[in-house]
Write a protein that holds these residues in place. Sequence first.
Motif, PDB file in Angstrom:
ATOM      1  N   UNK A 158      52.717   4.176  10.234  1.00  0.00           N
ATOM      2  CA  UNK A 158      53.699   4.253   8.979  1.00  0.00           C
ATOM      3  C   UNK A 158      53.204   3.381   7.940  1.00  0.00           C
ATOM      4  N   UNK A 159      52.663   2.204   8.385  1.00  0.00           N
ATOM      5  CA  UNK A 159      51.953   1.206   7.422  1.00  0.00           C
ATOM      6  C   UNK A 159      50.808   1.554   6.898  1.00  0.00           C
ATOM      7  N   UNK A 160      50.351   2.750   7.278  1.00  0.00           N
ATOM      8  CA  UNK A 160      48.791   2.992   6.896  1.00  0.00           C
ATOM      9  C   UNK A 160      49.068   3.839   5.672  1.00  0.00           C
ATOM     10  N   UNK A 161      48.367   3.527   4.471  1.00  0.00           N
ATOM     11  CA  UNK A 161      48.258   4.348   3.262  1.00  0.00           C
ATOM     12  C   UNK A 161      47.642   5.642   3.306  1.00  0.00           C
ATOM     13  N   UNK A 162      48.144   6.651   3.812  1.00  0.00           N
ATOM     14  CA  UNK A 162      47.568   8.016   4.289  1.00  0.00           C
ATOM     15  C   UNK A 162      47.101   8.680   3.160  1.00  0.00           C
ATOM     16  N   UNK A 163      47.509   8.325   1.919  1.00  0.00           N
ATOM     17  CA  UNK A 163      47.066   8.924   0.636  1.00  0.00           C
ATOM     18  C   UNK A 163      45.673   8.201   0.338  1.00  0.00           C
ATOM     19  N   UNK A 164      45.606   6.768   0.828  1.00  0.00           N
ATOM     20  CA  UNK A 164      44.155   6.466   0.442  1.00  0.00           C
ATOM     21  C   UNK A 164      43.087   7.123   1.487  1.00  0.00           C
ATOM     22  N   UNK A 165      43.555   7.201   2.813  1.00  0.00           N
ATOM     23  CA  UNK A 165      42.720   7.724   3.899  1.00  0.00           C
ATOM     24  C   UNK A 165      42.332   8.916   3.281  1.00  0.00           C
ATOM     25  N   UNK A 166      42.971   9.854   2.956  1.00  0.00           N
ATOM     26  CA  UNK A 166      42.824  11.275   2.226  1.00  0.00           C
ATOM     27  C   UNK A 166      41.889  11.209   1.095  1.00  0.00           C
ATOM     28  N   UNK A 167      41.989   9.995   0.219  1.00  0.00           N
ATOM     29  CA  UNK A 167      41.209   9.839  -0.928  1.00  0.00           C
ATOM     30  C   UNK A 167      39.762   9.435  -0.568  1.00  0.00           C
ATOM     31  N   UNK A 168      39.650   8.571   0.597  1.00  0.00           N
ATOM     32  CA  UNK A 168      38.416   8.320   1.023  1.00  0.00           C
ATOM     33  C   UNK A 168      37.663   9.613   1.319  1.00  0.00           C
ATOM     34  N   UNK A 169      38.189  10.559   1.940  1.00  0.00           N
ATOM     35  CA  UNK A 169      37.377  11.710   2.217  1.00  0.00           C
ATOM     36  C   UNK A 169      36.866  12.572   1.151  1.00  0.00           C
ATOM     37  N   UNK A 170      37.725  12.187   0.033  1.00  0.00           N
ATOM     38  CA  UNK A 170      37.367  13.019  -1.082  1.00  0.00           C
ATOM     39  C   UNK A 170      36.280  12.444  -2.141  1.00  0.00           C
ATOM     40  N   UNK A 171      35.715  11.149  -1.640  1.00  0.00           N
ATOM     41  CA  UNK A 171      34.932  10.610  -2.503  1.00  0.00           C
ATOM     42  C   UNK A 171      33.544  11.551  -2.565  1.00  0.00           C
ATOM     43  N   UNK A 172      33.174  11.650  -3.817  1.00  0.00           N
ATOM     44  CA  UNK A 172      32.121  12.727  -4.320  1.00  0.00           C
ATOM     45  C   UNK A 172      30.994  12.381  -3.473  1.00  0.00           C
ATOM     46  N   UNK A 173      30.102  13.182  -2.986  1.00  0.00           N
ATOM     47  CA  UNK A 173      28.687  13.165  -2.542  1.00  0.00           C
ATOM     48  C   UNK A 173      28.868  12.720  -1.261  1.00  0.00           C
ATOM     49  N   UNK A 174      30.355  12.652  -0.361  1.00  0.00           N
ATOM     50  CA  UNK A 174      30.176  12.098   0.802  1.00  0.00           C
ATOM     51  C   UNK A 174      30.872  13.279   1.967  1.00  0.00           C
TER      52      UNK A 174
END
Length: 222
Positions: A158-174
């Motif tokens: 619950x304290x994990x920013x899951x939106x940020x974790x999803x954002x990490x996966x969407x970093x271009x070129x990765x």
Amino acid sequence: EKFVEYINLQSSIFKAYGDIPKQIIAIDGGDGTDIIPPFKNATYFKRELLIEPTNWLHPITFGFPKEKICTIDKIEKTKLFSDSRPTNLGSGLYNERDFRYIAVNGTEADYYADYQQSLFGITLKKAGWDCQRHYEIIFNHCLPYFLDIEQCPPWTLTTWPKDVLRQIKSIQDVSHSDGTIDELSQSSLQNYINIESMLFDYACRMWTTEAIARYVIDTVMS
């Protein structure tokens, strides 16, 4: 079995004196999702929580010891993804003694250095959603590439920013396939730096063992 006997003994004592007081704290850090009945009137902290929290039931996560946090200011990144991968035992050795993926013939320091030298470390749900590997990645200035974060239940991590974790996966070129650090564009690299700095600072505030202890005490005292 001994733990069950202990719980049953405590339960019989509590029944003799009335309800279990709130000051009795049960911290359930197991991978299972069941709630242990004798503690339903205590203050119960559950790591793999599937139901909505109540006035006695609260989520909790692992904590990371401060002395293990990487304090190196500038680390040269040489790899896109770490060699230590839970989905690739060919490049790492699973050490059952301490439940970590260690570089072959390596030490804990080698394992941490692998993350420190990498932009991303692959992680995912195994026995449970919460896992010390997630924290080892972040506290070594690496970003977690959480393969299945979209399936994580809302009351777990619950304290994990899951939106940020999803954002990490969407970093271009990765992607989580093999690649090289040179494949990242300048804008993707800057995006990475911003997210890593933010997530590391957030982790130092929220996920140290001291922070988790404060959370438990504040919850009980509230």
